[in-house]
Enzyme design. Structure first.
Site, mmCIF file in Angstrom:
data_model
loop_
_atom_site.group_PDB
_atom_site.id
_atom_site.type_symbol
_atom_site.label_atom_id
_atom_site.label_comp_id
_atom_site.label_asym_id
_atom_site.label_seq_id
_atom_site.Cartn_x
_atom_site.Cartn_y
_atom_site.Cartn_z
ATOM 1 C CB SER A 171 53.812 4.785 22.412
ATOM 2 O OG SER A 171 54.648 5.859 22.068
ATOM 3 N N GLY A 172 55.100 3.949 19.386
ATOM 4 C CA GLY A 172 56.275 3.493 18.676
ATOM 5 C C GLY A 172 56.014 2.406 17.658
ATOM 6 C CB THR A 176 52.858 9.250 13.192
ATOM 7 O OG1 THR A 176 52.307 9.465 14.497
ATOM 8 C CG2 THR A 176 53.003 10.585 12.486
ATOM 9 C CG ASN A 218 57.589 7.048 18.659
ATOM 10 O OD1 ASN A 218 58.526 7.146 17.869
ATOM 11 N ND2 ASN A 218 56.337 7.124 18.280
ATOM 12 C CB SER A 221 55.891 9.923 20.958
ATOM 13 O OG SER A 221 54.666 9.593 21.568
ATOM 14 C CB SER A 222 51.202 11.419 17.995
ATOM 15 O OG SER A 222 51.618 11.237 16.668
ATOM 16 N N GLY A 448 49.244 6.034 21.020
ATOM 17 C CA GLY A 448 49.204 4.615 21.333
ATOM 18 C C GLY A 448 49.206 4.357 22.831
ATOM 19 C CD GLU A 450 52.120 7.547 25.798
ATOM 20 O OE1 GLU A 450 52.517 8.116 24.765
ATOM 21 O OE2 GLU A 450 51.901 8.149 26.871
#
Length: 1124
Positions: A171-172, A176, A218, A221-222, A448, A450
């Site tokens: 993540s981050g 995306t 993030n 974040s998605s 991502g 986590e």
């Protein structure tokens, strides 16, 4: 074993594209969408030596690197002379500090998130990455898109095949943003010049608003996964399909410290006007529990307001109707209002009731949902079941009532999101013949890995998806490749890699996997989170990837491929069940809000996808079957969706993008060696480099290779055998290939070298064709010139003979004196009238005429090629078709457009013209200044055309009227509510691609108005027996003759039609709102509103009255109450 020549060093890529400071930043890499960074970051000093692990390295000083530097062997890590962790880490860090964020590992791209905007994505750079070999340009995300596109078309060694691009990272790391760049370049590559391309690009900002949120790792974040499938017919995109996975619905009702709810809630508060907030029933954002009772700074609010406008434009561009958008925002407002409903126990019977402070919120939520307040309250505080024809009412405790409230909010939001995805798929579906074969490029953008302070059920599912992607990567890069070497008996030293299959078995195995045990416990009403953890401890006691955790909170740990993660089991069973109050489905199905009724009439597929059905009214007690034992659990749905996703990806050719995060603080220009090294290790990047250096990533069979490349032999009868393949390879300069028993083995750069060889032959073939065609044309020309010369000579000789004969006859004739005969006066021919000419003369084809000097000649405007004249019958049929099409366009204008373009004085705008031709529009703009424009009704389709006076020529822009009544210039990324808004917008913002702004409107020419044919259309049609009113005083009769331009207002006066009957009397409680809130169709001032708007207004008044009474401590106590 047959081998090729000794391999040489691979051709390294070129160094990354560096930024130019102050250039137009078209990139979308961003550390924080609240404060967009401009230009490149600046760090003190030059790049220092490798820092110890854990110590960040600052970005080198301000620099202006060449955007197209010389080839750099470090552009491809597989070309490193030395291969170890230190060398790998130093190479990546140095490139990052030079703002070269992209690096190759063979055919795999490593992308380091810069946490700032870099000018790497402008149009000139994008044009370079079009059908170019990988090694000829610096590493770039655009190169991956181009390679997938060319492979889908069958231009890279194999035939046309489906492709998929897998973007992975924690993540981050920038997944995306990479997805958006890939979509942008793929749409640029196909260049279909259709509105579909812009619609596909608008899907990302729409889904980000509803599916992304700020987390501690993030800012964007998605909170869901998506797989975008682009479908192509040859080289043109024809449609798109979107699949979504596991939306984190629990975020709607609960966020941890430092996190926020989904973006759309904040966008609405920042972007809606005060009047619109009143319509939707939204108050100060600090009042709402579900968004934490806090908002952003002034700068953040301005950014959110801009984002809200982008979301509204994306909804318009994709094709959402206005009433659908209103209903959707009313439901979101209802979710927020429902979150403020609190409960308190009754002293008499132990039941719960809604507190006095919350009565107004309950009434507001009912109005926003379009249901009755009493029925909504009943669903919250009790459960009604029917047994043997008798209704049994079971009262809820306070905890159960709060759970029911939060469950309704989560399910409502989740279904809105699912409906958006379903609607996008419906609007972007391909409209081609089912027999036409379509190729596909899929892009996977999934959450991502986590590891938070507190990890819950959502993190377990997210990390499971990342385990599956890592296994997919290992399968393609390591297992398949090394198995092929063993099968073909190639000498190969096995490269060890971390196999995460045991972890997948721990999570997915049946019947003793973690998810299977979770489903088993979820079916027991008496099971708790503690009993679930006890079951796990007893089942996985000896598993090396599972660890017990002692403590008061039931927890367990799993050793993932990326590290150890401890999960808190609190809420696992409830989230997996995803229960909904039994009566709420029947209540929402019968809602007067059509969208809410559609959402809860729909069913959920095995993969968790929303499947809408036709609305059917059901009794309120019919919702009991919604939570029966046959309903799929969330874990089972996620497992099925992952299985379907893997099937799609295994059936396509993969391309990998590994996103890496340089530091954990989201700071631009800082590289933390420890953070980078950890990601390189668990991604297996060192092993990937080894297998790309020593292995053979391209392994075609003899038949496939000979079929594709036998043209290199320049022999028409080459067979598809091993011998032909070897002969082909010996005719090239390839080095490093090997030959197995049934296939050939090539390095990853060999495909590009063979492609260049074929391209060389193709250019030679074009040269040969050009030369031969030139020779044939010259020969034909000489024959034609000889024939014309001989014919002219024969005609000259015949004329000479005739002249000599006349002279001889005159010499032989006797001379007689004859009086001179007077020559009769030639009479001037008068032109026939239009009607007589049309009746007496046969129909002739149109006569070519010279084009305007302001335009370029094209073969479509005049008959430039001589040929036989069309038959009279054919020309008549074509004229009839044109007339029918013209009539259909005029009816379209009368029925759907006329009232929308009228001004307040009843006249058309000065820039609007009738159904005039392209040439007539150009003639009107002949002597006008630069930037002068007009809008005309199109002759060939229902729509408009904007004609613009450019510097050297006129340009014509097609204006498309979408099914949701939005106006879009073809190729633009902005939709407009009216034609007037479109013209007003482009007076300040240039039209792509030349950025031309509109200046002076072009009015009517001398004489009559060019919308004369609209005269009969502007008279409102009456009944059959109604007499036609005489024309206004001072105007000519309606006989088709010319009329003065100044009479437009009087001509169009009858266009002011009466309002629909239902708009003449406003509903109770709306008398002071005026006619602009009418729900009638076709009114220019119409505004769509929620269905129970009067109830929402009354609820807002009640909330304001109550809020003025209690002190601020009462609201603070309400907002600080625990969330469940």
């Amino acid at each position: 074993m047959r081998t090729g020549p000794r391999p040489g060093p691979p051709q390294g890529g070129r160094a990354g594209v560096g930024p130019r400071r102050g250039g137009p930043g078209a990139g979308v890499w961003s550390r924080d969408w609240e404060e967009p960074a401009l230009g490149a970051g600046s760090g003190p000093g030059a790049a220092a030596a490798m820092a110890p692990p854990g110590e960040p390295r600052a970005l080198a000083g301000d620099r202006d690197p060449d955007p197209d530097p010389d080839p750099d062997p470090e552009g491809d890590l597989a070309a490193l002379a030395e291969l170890d962790e230190a060398r790998l880490l130093q190479s990546l860090t140095d490139r990052f500090l030079q703002q070269r964020i992209y690096t190759y590992v063979g055919d795999i791209l490593v992308a380091v998130n810069p946490f700032q905007r870099l000018p790497l994505y402008e149009k000139p750079i994008a044009e370079k990455y079009r059908s170019r070999a990988k090694g000829s340009l610096p590493p770039h995300i655009f190169a991956v898109a181009d390679r997938a596109y060319q492979a889908m078309l069958g231009r890279l060694g194999m035939g046309p095949q489906n492709q998929c691009i897998v973007i992975s990272g924690e993540s981050g790391a920038g997944k995306t943003e990479s997805t958006k760049l890939l979509l942008q370049h793929l749409m640029n590559l196909c260049r279909g010049h259709s509105q579909l391309e812009q619609q596909i690009l608008q899907v990302n900002p729409l889904l980000e608003a509803f599916g992304n949120a700020q987390t501690v790792m993030n800012d964007n974040s998605s909170r869901f996964g998506k797989y975008v499938q682009l479908r192509f017919q040859q080289s043109t995109v024809r449609g798109a399909k979107l699949s979504e996975y596991l939306l984190e619905k629990s975020r709607v009702v609960q966020q941890d410290a430092g996190e926020r709810n989904f973006h759309i809630f904040y966008y609405m508060f920042a972007g809606l006007s005060a009047e619109e907030k009143e319509i939707y029933g939204l108050l100060d954002p600090a009042r709402y529990r579900y968004i934490g009772g806090h908002f952003g700074t002034q700068a953040t609010t301005e950014c959110w307001k801009h984002k809200y406008r982008e979301v509204c434009n994306a909804l318009d561009m994709v094709g959402f109707q206005e009433q659908e958008q209103v209903d959707m925002q009313a439901i979101l407002a209802g979710v927020l209002s429902l979150g403020n409903v609190s409960f308190q126990p009754q002293e008499s019977n132990g039941a719960v009731q809604v507190g006095e402070v919350s009565r107004g919120w309950l009434k507001a939520a009912a109005g926003q949902f379009g249901v009755q307040e009493e029925e909504l309250l009943s669903c919250l505080i009790c459960t009604v079941s029917v047994t043997r024809g008798e209704q049994i009412q079971r009262l809820h405790t306070q905890q159960q009532a709060e759970d029911a409230r939060d469950s309704i909010a989560k399910v409502a939001y989740g279904r809105v999101f699912g409906w958006i995805v379903c609607k996008i798929n419906e609007l972007l579906a391909e409209s081609v013949d089912p027999d036409v074969e379509l190729r596909e490029i899929g892009i996977l953008d999934i959450f991502g890995f986590e590891n938070f302070v507190v990890n819950r059920f959502e993190q377990l599912c997210i990390n499971l998806a990342n385990e599956q992607l890592q296994h997919f990567f290992n399968h393609h890069i390591f297992r398949l490749e090394q198995a092929a070497y063993r099968e073909e008996e190639l000498p190969w030293e096995t490269i060890a890699f971390t196999n995460n299959q045991p972890i997948l078995d721990l999570l997915l195995a049946k019947p003793l996997g973690l998810l299977s045990l979770l489903d088993e416990q979820s079916r027991f009403p008496q099971a708790t989170d503690k009993t679930f953890v006890d079951k796990l401890n007893s089942s996985f006691k000896g598993n090396v990837h599972f660890q017990l955790v002692r403590g008061r909170v039931p927890s367990f740990s799993i050793l993932h491929y990326a590290g150890k993660v401890q999960y808190s089991a609190s809420g696992f069973l409830e989230k997996n069940r995803d229960t909904l109050p039994a009566n709420i489905r029947g209540l929402f199905i019968n809602s007067i809000t059509p969208l809410l009724s559609v959402l809860f009439t729909a069913t959920i597929s095995r993969t968790g996808t929303l499947m809408p059905h036709i609305k059917a009214k059901v009794p309120l007690g019919a919702g009991d079957n919604f939570n029966n034992t046959r309903k799929q659990s969330v874990g089972a749905q996620f497992r099925h969706s992952l299985s379907v996703l893997m099937e799609r990806m295994y059936s396509a050719t993969p391309h990998f993008v590994r996103c890496v995060k340089p530091n954990s603080r989201k700071e631009p220009g800082v590289a933390d060696s420890q953070v980078l090294l950890q990601q390189l290790r668990y991604n297996g990047l060192l092993e990937t480099i080894r297998i790309r250096r020593e292995g053979f990533s391209w392994r075609p069979s003899f038949e496939d290779f000979a079929q594709k490349y036998r043209i290199l032999l320049i022999k028409p009868d080459a067979d598809l055998s091993k011998e032909s393949c070897l002969e082909i390879l010996q005719s090239t300069e390839l080095a490093g290939w090997k030959c197995g028993k049934s296939r050939l083995f090539f390095k990853y750069w060999h495909q590009e070298q063979l492609a260049r060889s074929i391209e060389h032959l193709e250019k030679a073939a074009v040269t040969i064709q050009k030369t031969y065609r030139g020779f044939c044309c010259r020969r034909s020309y000489r024959v034609l010139v000889a024939e014309r010369t001989a014919q002219a000579r024969r005609l000259h000789e015949a004329a000479e003979r005739e002249r000599n004969r006349q002279v001889e006859m005159e010499a032989q004739a006797p001379e007689t004196a004859t009086p001179p005969v007077p020559v009769p006066r030639r009479r001037r021919l008068r032109p026939l009238s239009r009607t007589r000419a049309a009746a007496d003369l046969p129909l002739q084809p149109p006569i070519p005429r010279p084009r305007s000097k302001l335009t370029e000649s094209t073969p479509f405007d005049n008959f430039l090629h001589t040929g036989p004249c069309p038959a009279l019958g054919t020309a008549g049929d074509e004229a009839k078709k044109r007339q029918l099409k013209r009539g259909a366009t005029l009816r379209w204008f009368r029925e759907t457009q006329a009232r929308k373009v009228l001004q307040d004085d009843g006249a058309f705008p000065s820039w609007l013209h009738g159904m005039i031709s392209r040439r007539e529009a150009e003639n009107l703009l002949m002597d006008k200044p630069l930037g002068c424009f007009l809008v005309r009704i199109s002759q060939s389709r229902p729509g408009y055309t904007l004609t613009y006076r450019g510097t050297t020529r006129c340009r014509h822009y097609m204006i498309e009227v979408q099914p949701n009544a939005r106006y879009v210039i073809l190729g633009e990324d902005r939709a407009h509510a009216s034609l007037t808004d479109l013209v007003r917008y482009h007076r300040t913002v240039g039209i792509q691609p030349f950025l031309e702004t509109l200046t002076v409107p072009c009015g009517q020419g001398d004489g009559s108005a060019d919308y004369e044919e609209l005269w009969c259309l502007t008279i409102a049609p009456g009944s059959a027996g109604q007499q036609k009113e005489p024309p206004p005083e001072g105007h000519p009769p309606t006989d088709g003759r010319a009329r003065p331009v100044g009479t437009a207002a009087a001509i169009l006066k009858r266009m002011q039609l009466q309002k629909p009957r239902r708009c003449q009397e406003p509903p109770p409680g709306m008398e002071d709102e005026g006619a602009e809130l009418c729900l009638g169709e076709g009114e220019p001032a119409r505004r769509a509103i929620p269905r129970l708007y009067p109830s929402i207004r009354l609820a807002m008044r009640e909330i304001r009255q109550l809020s003025s009474g209690p002190s601020d401590s009462t609201w603070a106590e309400l907002l600080s109450s625990p969330q469940h």
